[in-house]
Structures are given as C-alpha cells and as structure tokens.
Scaffold this active site. Structure first.
Site, PDB file in Angstrom:
ATOM      1  CB  CYS A 127      -0.916   0.211   1.090  1.00 37.94           C
ATOM      2  SG  CYS A 127      -0.105  -0.956   2.950  1.00 37.94           S
ATOM      3  CG  HIS A 240      -0.606   4.166   4.687  1.00 43.27           C
ATOM      4  ND1 HIS A 240      -1.229   4.070   5.507  1.00 43.27           N
ATOM      5  CD2 HIS A 240       0.213   2.632   4.103  1.00 43.27           C
ATOM      6  CE1 HIS A 240      -0.965   2.564   6.292  1.00 43.27           C
ATOM      7  NE2 HIS A 240      -0.336   1.788   4.911  1.00 43.27           N
TER       8      HIS A 240
HETATM    9  C1  11C Z   1       0.966  -1.715   6.741  1.00 43.10           C
HETATM   10  N1  11C Z   1       1.610  -1.952   4.481  1.00 43.10           N
HETATM   11  O1  11C Z   1       1.103  -0.652   6.306  1.00 43.10           O
HETATM   12  C2  11C Z   1       1.624  -3.122   5.647  1.00 43.10           C
HETATM   13  C3  11C Z   1       0.193  -3.694   5.197  1.00 43.10           C
HETATM   14  O2  11C Z   1       2.710  -5.922   1.542  1.00 43.10           O
HETATM   15  O3  11C Z   1       0.513  -6.045   1.277  1.00 43.10           O
HETATM   16  C4  11C Z   1       0.751  -4.101   4.339  1.00 43.10           C
HETATM   17  C5  11C Z   1       1.759  -5.314   3.612  1.00 43.10           C
HETATM   18  C6  11C Z   1       1.270  -5.577   2.319  1.00 43.10           C
HETATM   19  O4  11C Z   1       1.314  -2.772   7.628  1.00 43.10           O
END
Ligand code: 11C
Length: 331
Positions: A127, A240
């Site tokens: 993400c 995010h």
């Molecule tokens: C998080 N980015 O915010 C991570 C979740 O590689 O699909 C997603 C982890 C991924 O914890």
C-alpha cells in the site's frame, strides 16, 4: 462482456473494500463469489450487489471464475494462486508472495499498465508503495528520478480490520483510565507512534521499508534507483501519509512539478499552504485519488530536488482500488 468475479478473503478489511470498489466503479460483474474461511462460511452479508452468502474457500470452486481477487496472506496466496491462474482465471494477489518474482507483473495501472502483458497472475503492490508511485511516476517522467527518501505515517488499517479495532478500543480504554493493552501492534498505539512495521531485516531496515525500495524500483522500471524509507505506524484509521524527498536528474521547480502532477491520473494536487490546503489522512479517506501537496524546492538538492507530502487511502489505492483497476485492464 460481464465477468464472474471471486473475492477470496472477503471478510477482511481489504476484501470488503473490494466489493464496494467493484460497485463504485461499475465493474461489469456477472456473478460475485465471496470466499472466506470455514469459520465465516454460511454467513450472509449485505453488499451493493445484494445479499450474499460467504462460501468456504475451495480451489476448484474458485477456478471457475474469470477474475479472482486475493485478499489473503502471502502463505495462502503462495499455496493457491498458481493453481487458480493455471485454471484460466486472472488472479490479482494483494499479498507480497509474488511481487519480487520476475515472471509476475507488479502493476499500478496509472504507471505501468504496459507491464501486464498477458500474465494470468498479477501482484498488487504494498500500500505504501502504490500510494507513493502515483506521485513519483509523473515526476520521474518529467524530470527523471535520481534518489528518493520516504518517511511514512501509516494508518492502523495496514494491519487489517483488527488494527483499526485495536486503535478504537485502546483509545477508549486510555481515555476511560482503563489498562491499555496491545495484541495487533507491538506497543500501544493510542497517543503513540511505532517506528516498526513488519520484521527487521539484517540491514536494520524493516521489511515494510524494503518493500518500498524493491517495489518502487520494479514499478518505475529503474532497477538501481536508490530509495530509502522509514516506516512508522500512527494512530489514524485508514489513510497512509508519506513525506517524500526526491532528487531529480534535470532541474525542477515546484510549479513544474505541480503541472506534471495535475495532468497525471490518480493524483489530485492539494497545495495552497496559506489556506491550510494540503494532503491529510482524513481528507484522503474514502477517496480514489492520492493527494499531493507541500511541494517545495528541497533545501538539500536545490533546483534538482523537491520535498512533498502525499496521502492516500490505504484500503483503496493501497489495496482494493488498485486491484480492481488491474482487473479493469483486462476488460
Ligand atoms: C501496513 N503496508 O501498513 C502494510 C500492510 O505488503 O501488502 C500491507 C503489507 C503488504 O502495515
């Protein structure tokens, strides 16, 4: 023609969002199959496509669909995705299981749709990376990227529905003077931030941070691009945020960068700082576009560098929306 679409992991935060995104984007769905664990099987759920009964995952059943969206763990994807794809379905996997496999395209449709080819198994990026590259791609096209530094402020949704629930419950506990515990996160998340997402690697970076490096290189097709990330979990729900510094190959101004980004798909420029207009997680929540703002000349790289701030909905551009956009490429 309308497609038969299966979502595997339909009860998770990403799986539920996939159903909504298919509907919001008017994806031509002939039939929607919602697959989940044995535990959830038989339960009915309300969806924009009507009431649906959750079905226990069964690889043979799933093989019958045209498009299979996987919102499951990497281990689960590793075990089943190749067989489903071999059966003829287009499989779009949200896990990290296949992202670094040279034979599996890693796609953000605004940036590298051409890389999809006729592959039957496609990886959906991390993400944080997906949100970053919709801003980095247009800057690379216009000015060339030489180096990238990313500092993230990641919402609890990155850890799924349980992550958001822990934020809510533990914030309530904290305010009520009750003991604050943590199980999803390594430390209490309310009124805190945690500079660890996923496991530490030998080089001192976390896996999440290295995903940003590896996946940005693959999607932008710059195999040796220096990308360094510090990933931090913060007590927000589902968007995010990322502070990004770029060094460019050719001179760049904030105005030229804004113009390049304003023309780019999937991005909305929110950059009137005097009026308090800049990207924020609350504004990005529920939105398909990634917000970009605070664009300024870097004090370090001068006319070959920019600082910017980016916010994107982790469950949408960071997961479900990007997966559905990949499915749209196959129509
Ligand atoms: C998080 N980015 O915010 C991570 C979740 O590689 O699909 C997603 C982890 C991924 O914890």
């Amino acid at each position: 023609s309308p497609r038969r679409v299966a979502i595997v992991g339909a009860t998770g935060a990403v799986g539920r969002e996939m159903v909504d995104v298919l509907h919001r984007r008017s994806f031509p769905v002939a039939e929607l199959g919602l697959f989940a664990s044995e535990r959830s099987a038989g339960r009915t759920v309300e969806t924009p496509f009507g009431e649906k009964t959750l079905v226990a995952f069964d690889v043979e059943k799933v093989k019958g669909y045209d498009i299979v969206l996987l919102a499951v763990s990497g281990d689960f994807a590793k075990a089943h995705a190749p067989a489903i794809a071999a059966g003829g379905a287009l499989v779009i996997d949200n896990s990290s299981a296949f992202r670094y496999d040279d034979n599996v395209p890693l796609i953000v449709p605004e940036i590298n749709a051409h890389a999809m080819g006729d592959a039957k198994l496609i990886a959906n990026p991390n993400c944080t990376t997906a949100i970053a590259v919709v801003a980095l791609g247009p800057l690379h096209k216009a000015f060339g990227l030489k180096r990238v530094i990313v500092s993230t402020y990641q919402a609890t949704s990155g850890a799924g529905a349980e992550g958001m629930a822990e934020l809510e419950e533990q914030t309530r506990n904290q305010l009520d003077g009750k003991p604050v515990t943590n199980s999803v996160f390594r430390h209490p998340i309310p009124f805190n931030l945690i500079p660890q997402i996923d496991a530490f690697q030998e080089n001192g970076y976390t896996k999440e941070e290295m995903k940003v490096t590896w996946e940005t290189r693959k999607i932008l097709e710059i195999p040796d691009l220096p990308v360094s990330c510090t990933a931090v979990r913060i007590p927000t729900y589902r968007a995010h945020s990322e502070a990004i510094t770029v060094e460019t190959l050719t001179p760049v101004t904030p105005d030229a960068a804004r113009a390049a980004l304003a023309d780019a798909p999937g991005v909305v420029v929110k950059d009137v700082p005097a009026d308090g207009v800049y990207p924020m997680p609350l504004n990005a929540t529920g939105q398909f576009d990634v917000e970009v703002g605070r664009i300024r000349t870097s004090l370090i790289f001068g006319d070959h560098g920019l600082d910017l701030f980016v916010c994107g909905d982790q469950l949408l551009k960071g997961a479900a929306l990007n997966a559905v956009q990949i499915a749209e490429l196959s129509l």
